[in-house]
Design a protein around this motif. Structure first.
Motif, mmCIF file in Angstrom:
data_model
loop_
_atom_site.group_PDB
_atom_site.id
_atom_site.type_symbol
_atom_site.label_atom_id
_atom_site.label_comp_id
_atom_site.label_asym_id
_atom_site.label_seq_id
_atom_site.Cartn_x
_atom_site.Cartn_y
_atom_site.Cartn_z
ATOM 1 N N HIS A 29 0.810 -1.222 0.000
ATOM 2 C CA HIS A 29 0.000 0.000 0.000
ATOM 3 C C HIS A 29 0.846 1.277 0.000
ATOM 4 C CE1 HIS A 29 0.664 0.788 4.305
ATOM 5 N NE2 HIS A 29 0.373 -0.475 4.560
ATOM 6 N N ALA A 98 -5.986 -2.486 1.503
ATOM 7 C CA ALA A 98 -7.430 -2.683 1.689
ATOM 8 C C ALA A 98 -8.243 -2.473 0.413
ATOM 9 C CB ALA A 98 -7.933 -1.753 2.790
ATOM 10 N N ASN A 119 -5.063 -11.177 -3.754
ATOM 11 C CA ASN A 119 -5.245 -10.151 -2.726
ATOM 12 C C ASN A 119 -5.072 -10.829 -1.364
ATOM 13 O OD1 ASN A 119 -6.329 -8.101 -1.089
ATOM 14 N ND2 ASN A 119 -8.401 -8.286 -1.900
ATOM 15 N N ASP A 121 -4.553 -10.071 2.642
ATOM 16 C CA ASP A 121 -4.659 -8.923 3.545
ATOM 17 C C ASP A 121 -5.352 -9.299 4.854
ATOM 18 O OD1 ASP A 121 -4.478 -6.263 4.395
ATOM 19 O OD2 ASP A 121 -6.370 -5.702 3.448
ATOM 20 N N HIS A 123 -6.923 -6.408 6.577
ATOM 21 C CA HIS A 123 -7.757 -5.241 6.897
ATOM 22 C C HIS A 123 -9.231 -5.638 6.840
ATOM 23 C CE1 HIS A 123 -4.053 -3.110 5.699
ATOM 24 N NE2 HIS A 123 -4.471 -2.168 6.533
ATOM 25 N N ASN A 126 -11.144 -4.511 3.750
ATOM 26 C CA ASN A 126 -10.706 -4.924 2.408
ATOM 27 C C ASN A 126 -11.910 -5.112 1.491
ATOM 28 O OD1 ASN A 126 -9.819 -6.851 0.165
ATOM 29 N ND2 ASN A 126 -7.869 -6.314 1.131
ATOM 30 N N ASN A 133 -9.003 -13.871 -3.507
ATOM 31 C CA ASN A 133 -8.886 -13.078 -2.280
ATOM 32 C C ASN A 133 -8.644 -13.982 -1.078
ATOM 33 O OD1 ASN A 133 -9.839 -10.321 -3.343
ATOM 34 N ND2 ASN A 133 -11.461 -11.707 -4.014
ATOM 35 N N ILE A 135 -8.477 -12.978 2.725
ATOM 36 C CA ILE A 135 -8.566 -11.914 3.718
ATOM 37 C C ILE A 135 -8.821 -12.568 5.065
ATOM 38 C CG2 ILE A 135 -9.669 -9.723 4.326
ATOM 39 C CD1 ILE A 135 -8.479 -9.898 1.418
#
Ligand SMILES: [Mn+2]
Length: 341
Positions: A29, A98, A119, A121, A123, A126, A133, A135
């Motif tokens: 980021h 995010a 992706n 992460d 957060h 997000n 993804n 997450i």
């Protein structure tokens, strides 16, 4: 946020797709912190050690002074400031970020709508912008996720990768002291230590290696601290002139909000900084279970339940302070009313 809040690993399809890529670009980021640098540079370095031609997107000009040591730990991995279609990347691995708009490298990945975007992460805000993804909002840090993934894949973890990932976990948990620190966080850190993570070196670099401009900036954060609302909210600020006087840059703002937060009895701390002219960044922190992500979202920011951020353009810093501090009072009062004390 996905339902997989406590998924310790990505699903098999995520892993299968990721392993089918030969030339991924790893990105983090904007204004990258230790977790963003550690995960992007640590994961791309680990991939290279597996023979994958990974590259890390990390513009040198965006790195805080105190995080320069992480760039050196990842020196064996090629880094780029920008990317283009001609580079032949067959995947984007976006870490600790995010939303797609917060990616640290130009041009925007929206240009490649058919791209394989992974992706990874932690957060809670997000937006699931990837094609794949993973997450886990229950994880302390993206570095913790990456360390778990590398361990699951049975990849070698070199000493430098171990130190990079350890630094990211240390940074995001404020030295294993935030509520996000779980048994799994400690176990992951222990695993990294067994693989050679240099605790003393990382600790010295993150906690005991301030350059003079960072030190002078902290002095101003102390001087400018204001305590309000029955001592429950503390905030500080750095004007653009403060940055110029200290010889510091916007990138050097990291966890200085910990200064107003360090006061006894403070439930919510805010730091307003105008590192770039006419752009005010706000770091928000909650202590003792106080949430700040909803307050950040009121101003189009985001982040985690107890640690969040906002950027506001084109408004004088004093107007931003007045508006956000007033909203913070209301927000904290309603949280306290809801808890019943
Ligand atoms: Mn993070």
């Amino acid at each position: 946020m996905t339902e997989q809040q406590n998924s310790f690993l990505p699903d098999d399809e995520f892993i299968r797709q990721l392993l089918s890529r030969r030339k991924p670009l790893a990105l983090g980021h904007v204004t990258p912190d230790a977790d963003a640098i550690g995960s992007a540079l640590g994961f791309s370095t680990a991939m290279r050690e597996q023979g994958i031609d990974a590259v890390c997107g990390l513009p040198a000009s965006t790195i805080a002074n105190k995080l320069d040591f992480m760039i050196r730990l990842g020196d064996a991995t090629p880094r780029v400031d920008r990317w283009s279609r001609d580079d032949g990347f067959d995947a984007f691995v976006i870490l600790d970020t995010a939303g797609a708009k917060r990616i640290n490298v130009e041009p925007s990945i929206d240009l490649v709508d058919d791209a394989a975007i992974f992706n990874i992460d932690h957060h809670i805000s997000n937006t699931n912008f990837g094609r794949h993804n993973w997450i886990d909002a229950g994880a302390s840090s993206t570095c913790e996720l990456v360390a778990r993934l590398i361990e699951k894949l049975d990849w070698k973890i070199s000493q430098n990768v171990a130190s990079l990932l350890y630094a990211g976990i240390y940074g995001d948990t404020a030295g294993f002291s935030l509520p996000s620190t779980s048994p799994s966080t400690m176990e992951t850190a222990a695993m990294l230590l067994r693989n050679g993570a240099d605790v003393a070196f990382v600790g010295e670099q993150l906690c005991r290696s301030q350059v003079r401009s960072d030190f002078d900036l902290l002095r101003r954060v102390y001087d400018n601290t204001v305590i309000t609302n029955d001592q429950r909210i503390a905030y500080s600020y750095l004007t653009h002139e403060d940055f110029l006087a200290a010889g510091a840059r916007a990138e050097d703002i990291d966890d200085q909000v910990s200064i107003p937060l360090a006061l006894k009895g403070v439930h919510m701390a805010l730091l307003f900084t105008e590192g770039e002219k006419d752009v005010v960044r706000i770091n928000l922190r909650g202590e003792g279970g106080v949430r700040v992500v909803e307050l950040a979202q009121q101003f189009n920011g985001g982040g985690h339940a107890h640690a969040a951020g906002v950027r506001i353009k084109g408004k004088p810093i004093q107007d931003v302070i007045d508006g956000v501090v007033a909203a913070a009072h209301e927000n904290l009062d309603s949280q306290i009313a809801a808890i019943g004390n």
